[in-house]
Enzyme design. Sequence first.
Site, mmCIF file in Angstrom:
data_model
loop_
_atom_site.group_PDB
_atom_site.id
_atom_site.type_symbol
_atom_site.label_atom_id
_atom_site.label_comp_id
_atom_site.label_asym_id
_atom_site.label_seq_id
_atom_site.Cartn_x
_atom_site.Cartn_y
_atom_site.Cartn_z
ATOM 1 N N ASP A 217 9.049 0.994 5.058
ATOM 2 C CA ASP A 217 8.908 -0.356 5.603
ATOM 3 C C ASP A 217 10.291 -0.986 5.845
ATOM 4 O O ASP A 217 11.207 -0.824 5.027
ATOM 5 C CB ASP A 217 8.134 -1.187 4.568
ATOM 6 C CG ASP A 217 7.738 -2.562 5.067
ATOM 7 O OD1 ASP A 217 7.007 -2.637 6.064
ATOM 8 O OD2 ASP A 217 8.165 -3.561 4.466
ATOM 9 N N GLU A 271 14.678 17.466 -1.604
ATOM 10 C CA GLU A 271 14.169 18.218 -2.754
ATOM 11 C C GLU A 271 12.727 18.653 -2.509
ATOM 12 O O GLU A 271 12.188 19.491 -3.221
ATOM 13 C CB GLU A 271 14.191 17.329 -4.023
ATOM 14 C CG GLU A 271 15.579 16.920 -4.464
ATOM 15 C CD GLU A 271 15.517 15.802 -5.505
ATOM 16 O OE1 GLU A 271 14.444 15.560 -6.114
ATOM 17 O OE2 GLU A 271 16.557 15.136 -5.689
HETATM 18 C C1 GLC Z 1 6.709 -4.592 7.914
HETATM 19 C C2 GLC Z 1 5.216 -4.416 7.818
HETATM 20 C C3 GLC Z 1 4.572 -5.774 7.838
HETATM 21 C C4 GLC Z 1 5.068 -6.546 6.633
HETATM 22 C C5 GLC Z 1 6.591 -6.607 6.609
HETATM 23 C C6 GLC Z 1 7.099 -7.082 5.288
HETATM 24 O O1 GLC Z 1 7.108 -5.143 9.112
HETATM 25 O O2 GLC Z 1 4.767 -3.582 8.857
HETATM 26 O O3 GLC Z 1 3.179 -5.697 7.836
HETATM 27 O O4 GLC Z 1 4.561 -7.853 6.680
HETATM 28 O O5 GLC Z 1 7.154 -5.342 6.816
HETATM 29 O O6 GLC Z 1 6.953 -6.110 4.303
#
Ligand code: GLC
Length: 536
Positions: A217, A271
């Site tokens: 993310d 790994e």
């Molecule tokens: C990314 C995710 C989104 C989330 C954001 C904060 O963009 O796809 O859904 O709100 O990160 O974690």
Amino acid sequence: MQPAVPGPAPLPAPWWRSAVFYQVYPRSFADSDGDGIGDLPGLREKLGYLELLGVDALWICPVMRSPMADGGYDVADPRDIDPLFGGLRTMDELIDEAHHRHIRVTMDLVPNHTSDQHAWFVAALAAGPGSPERDRYYFRDGRGADGSAPPNNWPSIFGGPAWTRITEADGRPGQWYLHIFAPEQPDLNWENPDVPADFEQTMRFWLRRGIDGFRIDVAHGMAKPAGLPDMEVPQRPVDDTHLVVHDDNDPRFNNPAVHEIHRRLRTVMDEFPIAVSIGEVWVDDNTRFGDYVRPDELHLAFNFRLAETPFHPGRIRDAVDNSLRAVAAVGASPTWTLSNHDIEREVTRYGGGDIGQARARAMIMLELALPGAVFIYNGAELGLPNIDDLPEAALQDPTWERSGHTERGRDGCRVPLPWEGEQPPFGFTTGRPWLPMPAWWATATVEKQLERLDSMLSLYRMAIELRSVRPEFGGPGLEWYGSPPGCLAFRRDGGLLCVLNATDAPITLPAGEVLLTSTPITAGKLPANSAAWLIQ
Ligand code: GLC
């Protein structure tokens, strides 16, 4: 004469290079216990459906322990599964059964921030200014004589300032902490050695349990510019309803030090050679994008150009060319996506109704004809549109509150999936779904679509199968073909020809054997808003 020394046998291409990934938004997929929220046992029960669809791998959005302020992207314990989704054991069972069905499992990890309920953040609040506990996050004194102004002018992605002031243990107004997203998502300080060490532990924890990789993310976040300088705050037009607004020069993201972090994470991935890391990277510039997928960083990164492109042949060609160019320079593989849980569904983006459906059918064929990995967002295979008239009281995306009720946020693309039956909740749950489902989805259920050869679901099934078995889809490259105005055609190295008719009139197809069309050929012609696959 020396005999020629045979070179090492070429390595087989990694499984993920041309895989079809299916993104599961777990809250919205299938609910097993009647609480109205999808869970892992629900997903497990539907693995047969995903096998039938023909996908190679899952990407499961966050299911770790979380108070769910942002649908699970606010993680309180990254090494446990939230009871809402079924607990840790259900993840182990899911991995086993998916593997048994030859479906790989990747999961979301969230390195940029934690939940405000994470033990570290709770300790940081208690420990006070200047403590090692606070150093794991971004705590700063406020500006102004009494510190009542935020440390800089950064806005949060979800609206309002990116800083929240806390009350210190003695009851006085205290320091501020940084949260680029919701206040419940404090940003981690990756310069503090505890932070990378803990993330590495999390990666190994899941990889040892059999996970095949991670979607990372906000992979262009994490590193912040020295001194956290003010930014030029972009003025967004009032009618801008786009959910994701980004800019390559935004100082909150894409700082050079982020690459050091990715190199470090890559050594952990190495790994476990089978595993893949896929970064969420909102970066436009091709060179800067390519930097994220250099051989010692992420394996793959989401390229959002196609998802951002309207149904326009020139723009689509440009998106494809640019996405290929961005990775070619560093020898990485391209990725393609039309939608996800943050952006408006494609049927709606392409005009909604019959025309939106027709164009979405054409675009999935175009996408599946491209070389590289493809990501399908759950519900796209049913042709679900955005639901933009959800009652205000039902809205849950933090954007709704943070924007002072001016932006509805992303709930419209997160409405639960309709499985069967004639009325809501269409077999998604035995209880009340967490977002209301429209009654007119009765014709869009999996059950109904499996029965009809002309459904979106049948098209997805046929297209995914052809892509996986036909040799014409082979090879890393493509070549553009001459095509009439308003159309687009390219040829894969293996011999597949993909034609897109984006005009409003039927066109004559080039010579060749037709493998599949998104709309039936009528009077020998490919109808408007359609695509065809041919072999020559
Ligand atoms: C990314 C995710 C989104 C989330 C954001 C904060 O963009 O796809 O859904 O709100 O990160 O974690």
